[in-house]
Each structure stands twice: as C-alpha cells, then as structure tokens.
Design a protein around this motif. Structure first.
Motif, PDB file in Angstrom:
ATOM      1  N   ASN A  46      35.150  54.380 -36.445  1.00  0.00           N
ATOM      2  CA  ASN A  46      34.134  55.245 -37.048  1.00  0.00           C
ATOM      3  C   ASN A  46      34.420  55.489 -38.521  1.00  0.00           C
ATOM      4  O   ASN A  46      33.534  55.385 -39.370  1.00  0.00           O
ATOM      5  N   GLU A  85      28.538  50.641 -28.640  1.00  0.00           N
ATOM      6  CA  GLU A  85      27.753  51.883 -28.648  1.00  0.00           C
ATOM      7  C   GLU A  85      27.950  52.633 -29.964  1.00  0.00           C
ATOM      8  O   GLU A  85      26.991  53.091 -30.589  1.00  0.00           O
ATOM      9  N   LEU A  86      29.207  52.736 -30.394  1.00  0.00           N
ATOM     10  CA  LEU A  86      29.528  53.442 -31.636  1.00  0.00           C
ATOM     11  C   LEU A  86      28.908  52.739 -32.846  1.00  0.00           C
ATOM     12  O   LEU A  86      28.317  53.379 -33.723  1.00  0.00           O
ATOM     13  N   LYS A  89      25.160  53.252 -32.869  1.00  0.00           N
ATOM     14  CA  LYS A  89      24.861  54.636 -33.263  1.00  0.00           C
ATOM     15  C   LYS A  89      24.979  54.785 -34.786  1.00  0.00           C
ATOM     16  O   LYS A  89      24.111  55.365 -35.440  1.00  0.00           O
ATOM     17  N   TYR A  90      26.062  54.226 -35.336  1.00  0.00           N
ATOM     18  CA  TYR A  90      26.283  54.276 -36.789  1.00  0.00           C
ATOM     19  C   TYR A  90      25.139  53.563 -37.518  1.00  0.00           C
ATOM     20  O   TYR A  90      24.598  54.077 -38.500  1.00  0.00           O
ATOM     21  N   ALA A  92      22.076  52.956 -36.510  1.00  0.00           N
ATOM     22  CA  ALA A  92      20.809  53.697 -36.389  1.00  0.00           C
ATOM     23  C   ALA A  92      20.771  54.882 -37.348  1.00  0.00           C
ATOM     24  O   ALA A  92      19.782  55.107 -38.042  1.00  0.00           O
ATOM     25  N   LYS A  93      21.879  55.606 -37.399  1.00  0.00           N
ATOM     26  CA  LYS A  93      21.962  56.813 -38.233  1.00  0.00           C
ATOM     27  C   LYS A  93      21.879  56.487 -39.728  1.00  0.00           C
ATOM     28  O   LYS A  93      21.328  57.243 -40.519  1.00  0.00           O
ATOM     29  N   ALA A 137      23.832  49.909 -24.036  1.00  0.00           N
ATOM     30  CA  ALA A 137      24.188  50.995 -24.959  1.00  0.00           C
ATOM     31  C   ALA A 137      23.641  50.720 -26.361  1.00  0.00           C
ATOM     32  O   ALA A 137      23.153  51.623 -27.042  1.00  0.00           O
ATOM     33  N   CYS A 138      23.721  49.458 -26.770  1.00  0.00           N
ATOM     34  CA  CYS A 138      23.269  49.067 -28.112  1.00  0.00           C
ATOM     35  C   CYS A 138      21.789  49.386 -28.301  1.00  0.00           C
ATOM     36  O   CYS A 138      21.405  50.030 -29.281  1.00  0.00           O
ATOM     37  N   LYS A 140      19.911  51.328 -26.437  1.00  0.00           N
ATOM     38  CA  LYS A 140      19.619  52.749 -26.196  1.00  0.00           C
ATOM     39  C   LYS A 140      19.879  53.558 -27.473  1.00  0.00           C
ATOM     40  O   LYS A 140      19.076  54.396 -27.877  1.00  0.00           O
ATOM     41  N   GLU A 141      21.016  53.292 -28.095  1.00  0.00           N
ATOM     42  CA  GLU A 141      21.385  54.032 -29.311  1.00  0.00           C
ATOM     43  C   GLU A 141      20.616  53.541 -30.535  1.00  0.00           C
ATOM     44  O   GLU A 141      20.423  54.284 -31.488  1.00  0.00           O
ATOM     45  N   ASN A 142      20.222  52.256 -30.501  1.00  0.00           N
ATOM     46  CA  ASN A 142      19.590  51.676 -31.681  1.00  0.00           C
ATOM     47  C   ASN A 142      18.509  50.660 -31.266  1.00  0.00           C
ATOM     48  O   ASN A 142      18.762  49.461 -31.216  1.00  0.00           O
TER      49      ASN A 142
END
Length: 281
Positions: A46, A85-86, A89-90, A92-93, A137-138, A140-142
């Motif tokens: 992260n 997943e992480l 998420k990064y 997408a954000k 996960a990929c 779902k998060e993005n």
C-alpha cells in the motif's frame, strides 16, 4: 509523462514488457520486482503504491507455483487474491488504469469448445481458486479494470515449458509428454504487446478478456513442434496425465476463445507456431 507500473517485473511477462518499453519512451516505466511491489506484504504494498503514484498498472506479479500452491494455500491467496484486491482498490480510488493478468486455470477443463469470458468458472486446484478470487475482488473493487486471462505462457525469460523441452531434448534420447491436456500456448512478448496496444488505444472497455496464440493443441503436440523447430533428435512420446501425477490437478481442456479481444481492440492474433519460431532465432 504517464507512469506505468509493472509488477512482477522479473517474470516472463514483466521481462517482455521491459524489452518493449524501449519503443514506448513517452511513458515513464517503473519495473517493480518483489522489493518494489511486495505482493506478500499488504501494508508495505500500500505504501509502495502511494510512493510510486502510477497512472497505469500492469499487474503481472503472481504466485504461479501451481503444485506448491497446494501446500502454500495462504501465501497463494495473499498474493493472487488479497494483493490484487488492494491494487484494484488503490487504482479505483486514484483513477489509475489497471490491467490485471489471470489464467485459464479458473476453469475445470470439462468444456469441449473454446471457452468464452462468460463461461462458468470452477477451478480444480488451489492456484486456480486463488486467481479466481483475485478476479472477483478486482472487478468488485474496481469495475473499470481490465482482466486478461491467458494460458501456457512461455518466453525467452524465466522458467517455462519451451525452455525445459529445449534443454531435455538436447540432454536425453527420449522424453514423454502428456497428450490429454488441450489448450493453446501464449508467447509472453505477444501478450505484452497487446497490453501496450490497449493502453495506446482510444478505447478502454473494462471487463474480462481472453488472450493466447491461435491453435488447439496438446502439450505433446507443443513438444513435437519444439522438436521440429529445434531439429532435435530426441524421441517424444505421448502419455496420459494419469501416468504423470502432480500435486495439483490440471484442466484437461482450457482453450480460450479470443473473439472478444480481437473484435474490440482490432487485434491480429499470431498462430502459435509463428510465435514459437521467434524463440529459435
């Protein structure tokens, strides 16, 4: 200048992207090995992403030791699921474009026709389970991410079937190769070019895509082609998978249908033999 982060930079795909990157100097390429993008340490990963601040991520890093994954389930899931997943998420954000690489091992091998992206998934080994969890996960998060499933990857770099066959065919008079697992190989340099072509394209259409070279063959037939191109004298025999037991089961049929990626990105996919020739140049 847009910054492209390549995880798994020392792997087959990462290494081929490094070769191609010299022709795309308009990008600032960051080739991250395990020390720069540490996929098995999520906290560290992260902070590494926050420090690098990429505009585009090519997630080529993965836990790929298929047989070892059967006894290292937690580690396989940490790298192939939680790290993905992480990263998703990064991305997408921070409005980062993400291309994540997945595998034909998300399928159980029971199909008899080329598998489309919407075919039902049902992995038969831990590696496949961990990669499928990463895909889910990929997206779902993005939901804006692109996932490319590929199969039987080989390259001039790293360890792979082609390099092993070339070595064995020069060392031995006779070898046996399984003849009841069907699919198509992928030359990592071709896949690397496709990833760059997608980024260079004016289109970014998210979702799952399939990519491998053209052709429907068994590992045995692949070995015979390697023998032919290398002009090796070694005798190559075909055997059933049951004669070559491994800790992890392999899908018996995992040929990928490439219609979607070809039509959306207007791609010409080379025949597996044409790409394989490049390894012998």
């Amino acid at each position: 200048m847009k910054k492209i982060l390549v995880t798994g930079a020392t792997g087959q795909l990462g290494s081929e992207l490094k070769v191609l990157s010299t022709s795309y100097s308009k990008y600032d390429w960051i080739f991250a090995d395990r020390t720069k993008a540490t996929l098995d340490d999520l906290e560290l990963l992260n902070s590494q992403l926050s420090e690098i601040k990429p505009d585009i991520i090519f997630n080529c890093g993965a836990y790929t030791a298929v047989d070892k994954a059967e006894s290292e389930r937690d580690l396989a899931f940490k790298i192939n699921h939680l790290a993905v997943e992480l990263i998703a998420k990064y991305a997408a954000k921070n409005n980062v474009k993400l291309i994540h690489i997945s595998t034909d091992y998300v399928f159980d091998g029971s199909s008899s026709t080329a598998l489309r992206e919407d075919a039902g998934t049902k992995p038969i080994n831990v590696y496949g389970e961990s990669k499928l969890a990463g895909e889910i996960a990929c997206l779902k998060e993005n939901p804006k991410a692109i996932i490319i499933r590929t199969s039987w990857v080989y390259s001039k770099f790293g360890n792979n079937f082609v390099k092993t066959m070339k070595r064995l065919m020069q060392e031995r008079e006779e070898i046996n190769v399984v003849n009841d697992q069907i699919g198509s190989p992928t030359y990592a340099a071709d896949l690397a070019q496709v990833m760059i072509d997608i980024v260079e394209s004016s289109k970014w259409i998210s979702g799952i895509y399939n990519y491998s070279n053209e052709g429907e063959i068994s590992w045995y037939e692949f070995a015979l082609t390697i023998k032919e191109l290398g002009q090796y004298k070694c005798e190559v025999g075909g055997i059933p998978s049951s004669s070559y037991p491994t800790p992890a089961k392999r899908p018996s049929f995992s040929l990928l249908d490439k219609t979607k990626i070809k039509s959306i990105y207007n791609l010409e996919v080379p025949d597996y033999k044409e790409s394989l020739k490049k390894i012998f140049i």
